[in-house]
Design an enzyme around this catalytic site. Sequence first.
Site, short mmCIF file in Angstrom:
data_model
loop_
_atom_site.label_atom_id
_atom_site.label_comp_id
_atom_site.label_asym_id
_atom_site.label_seq_id
_atom_site.Cartn_x
_atom_site.Cartn_y
_atom_site.Cartn_z
N CYS A 194 0.76 -1.25 -0.01
CA CYS A 194 0.09 -0.15 0.08
C CYS A 194 0.89 1.27 -0.06
CB CYS A 194 -0.86 -0.01 1.27
SG CYS A 194 -0.30 0.06 2.90
N ASN A 197 2.52 1.46 4.08
CA ASN A 197 2.97 0.10 4.68
C ASN A 197 2.82 0.32 6.04
OD1 ASN A 197 5.87 -2.12 5.19
ND2 ASN A 197 3.53 -2.82 4.88
N CYS A 221 -0.75 0.88 7.28
CA CYS A 221 -2.34 0.67 7.57
C CYS A 221 -2.88 -0.56 6.85
CB CYS A 221 -3.38 1.88 6.96
SG CYS A 221 -2.83 3.48 7.94
N ARG A 222 -2.98 -0.56 5.73
CA ARG A 222 -3.62 -1.85 5.07
C ARG A 222 -2.68 -2.85 4.72
NH1 ARG A 222 -5.66 1.86 -0.20
NH2 ARG A 222 -3.66 2.89 0.70
N SER A 223 -1.63 -2.66 4.09
CA SER A 223 -0.80 -3.70 3.99
C SER A 223 -0.29 -4.83 5.17
CB SER A 223 0.40 -3.57 3.16
OG SER A 223 1.40 -2.51 3.62
N ASP A 252 -7.83 3.59 1.52
CA ASP A 252 -6.98 4.16 2.41
C ASP A 252 -7.60 4.83 3.61
OD1 ASP A 252 -4.91 5.20 4.00
OD2 ASP A 252 -4.10 6.66 2.21
C1 WE7 Z 1 -0.39 8.76 4.18
C2 WE7 Z 1 -1.46 7.77 3.98
C3 WE7 Z 1 -1.44 6.27 4.54
C4 WE7 Z 1 -1.97 9.18 2.93
N1 WE7 Z 1 0.08 6.21 5.41
N2 WE7 Z 1 0.71 8.40 4.98
CL1 WE7 Z 1 1.70 12.14 4.46
C5 WE7 Z 1 2.32 11.11 3.47
C6 WE7 Z 1 2.94 11.68 2.06
C7 WE7 Z 1 3.57 10.65 1.34
C8 WE7 Z 1 3.54 9.39 1.45
C9 WE7 Z 1 2.82 8.87 2.77
CL2 WE7 Z 1 2.87 7.43 3.15
C10 WE7 Z 1 2.33 9.89 3.70
C11 WE7 Z 1 1.56 9.38 5.07
C12 WE7 Z 1 0.69 7.15 5.32
N3 WE7 Z 1 -2.04 5.39 4.50
N4 WE7 Z 1 -2.42 8.09 3.13
N5 WE7 Z 1 -0.73 9.80 3.53
C13 WE7 Z 1 -2.62 10.20 2.20
C14 WE7 Z 1 -4.12 10.16 1.78
C15 WE7 Z 1 -4.77 10.95 0.87
C16 WE7 Z 1 -4.30 11.87 0.15
C17 WE7 Z 1 -2.94 12.18 0.55
C18 WE7 Z 1 -2.38 11.27 1.48
C19 WE7 Z 1 -0.92 11.76 1.32
#
Ligand code: WE7
Length: 161
Positions: free
Chosen positions: A10, A13, A15-17, A131
Amino acid sequence: MTEKGALFVCLGNICRSPIAEACMKKILQEKGLLQNWNVDSAATSGHESGSPPDYRGQACMKSHGVYELVKKHRARKITRQDYDTFDYIFGMDENNMSDLKRMAPKTGHKAELLMLGTFDDNKTFGDIIEDPYYSSNDKDFDTVYEQCWRSCKNFLESRNI
Ligand code: WE7
């Protein structure tokens, strides 16, 4: 002997995965097959690298008795090598699938790229495992869990495993 490998992917890595990884491990454990499988999870982004599973996901997995199977997991970004280590790489949504295709080695790879929710036989939430990161409803993690559980079960059945 490791016969097969499944990698769940995901965005971060966290939440979902990890939930999908825990479901697959539990189902394989119940079938007595876990020792034959390499099951892991990874991210398309390096943003969360090193982080443990989201605390809401931890609570969800604990309530379902599967957290032990991923408690040592820390987020990591998918590598080129993963595409030839694993037989199956599962994404959760269309963004994951397009990232997985874009990041795939151009010279070809062993892994099949599959969207996990397409194996769900309950279409209440469609084929996408959404997500839950910005969700204010903890039930959304339970929905992810149920989608992952049914999808992993049905995937294995579809491959006669
Ligand atoms: C998430 C995320 C998720 C969104 N887990 N993050 Cl702040 C950000 C920016 C780039 C990569 C990641 Cl992983 C993250 C933190 C961690 N499940 N979902 N961000 C998300 C959801 C909807 C619209 C925009 C984002 C960045």
